[in-house]
Design an enzyme around this catalytic site. Sequence first.
Site, PDB file in Angstrom:
ATOM      1  N   ASP A 129      -1.721   4.380   0.590  1.00 42.46           N
ATOM      2  CA  ASP A 129      -2.028   4.531   2.023  1.00 42.46           C
ATOM      3  C   ASP A 129      -0.917   3.893   2.855  1.00 42.46           C
ATOM      4  OD1 ASP A 129      -4.455   5.592   1.319  1.00 42.46           O
ATOM      5  OD2 ASP A 129      -5.650   3.879   1.983  1.00 42.46           O
ATOM      6  N   ARG A 179       1.397  12.521   1.709  1.00 43.13           N
ATOM      7  CA  ARG A 179       0.192  12.893   2.448  1.00 43.13           C
ATOM      8  C   ARG A 179       0.476  12.590   3.914  1.00 43.13           C
ATOM      9  NH1 ARG A 179      -4.474   9.553   0.709  1.00 43.13           N
ATOM     10  NH2 ARG A 179      -3.778   8.065   2.251  1.00 43.13           N
TER      11      ARG A 179
END
Length: 308
Positions: A129, A179
């Site tokens: 992340d 992502r």
Amino acid sequence: MRRLLLKASRNPWMARQARRRRFVQKAVRRFMPGETLDHALAAAHQLADERIPSVLTQLGENVDSSADVARVVDHYCVAVDRSLAEELDVQLSVKPTHLGLDLGEDVCRTALARLVRHAHSAGVPLWIDMEDSSYVERTLALYHDLLRPGAPLGVCLQAYLHRTPDDLAGVLEAGGTVRLVKGAYREPPAVALQGAGAVDAAFLALGRTLSDDLAQPGRVSTFRHVLGSHDLTLLAEIPDGPEIQMLYGIRRRDWARVVEAGTPFRVLISYGEHWYPWYVRRLAERPANLGFLVRSMLPGLSVARGGR
Ligand code: FDA
């Protein structure tokens, strides 16, 4: 309102108050199936029944002891083993500060390397992340250190940051996987684009770059780039190729349509006890969610789950 909520997401006193209030706990359930791995795996099985694979993420950030870091890695290793035993198609998504980045890059690198080894030996891909902008440089350095040719290790990049086009070029050059998200933190104008229009335009341009990259001849696409967004209008403007990922509980009613259209799709399931900062960031993304919080405070009114 967004600024206020993002400020509140970092307030320890409010975190303590919120975790004690049952009505807040009730409202949080809209976005997460529960606090334990069992809850997360049960949700992953339900999604699998709808042909939707999952990404698992245990909530937590800014841990401050090596013992906590070891516990987080152990927890994810169990999550990998149980998913494998239960024949679930899952990926993991982890926050560097949950794996000790505040304790030093070496601590985090060692923890991440142990987790990557375990996950990859079981065939489970792993995402890193991206947290607030003070961590971006160190997160990308860790990512580049750990990236190995062909290994399914991806990193999240935030479209709102001015630096992201350069970071994206660097990750693609190194053969990495991205992502792309709009970005969930409060950032100053010197660091990030301000205003939805500018962020959407950046997301569109960067998303198209990811599609182009996947369209290159010879590009291995089993572990592909991802667009992490619920903005269906924007997603429709990006050519096919990347997988779409959405968060558990958001735009639930649209998931079947995305799956039917043949678009690779996954849902990220967050779970765990440390939900406060993450939950308040979800409120900041859509202040209308405060309505659910208020309704869960009033006896006799039920809180809608899933939805949207
Ligand atoms: P936008 O906020 O414009 O929302 C589009 C529509 O989706 C809204 O109109 C609404 O209908 C719906 N929606 C969006 N958010 C909602 C909410 N909270 N509640 C209800 N409805 C909502 N960020 C980050 O900084 N680092 C990270 O590592 C990640 N990782 C990540 C993984 C995945 C799989 C996703 C989907 C998102 C993230 N994010 C993230 C969060 C991301 O940066 C962003 O804040 C949210 O995805 C919201 O932005 P959208 O692209 O959905 O657009």
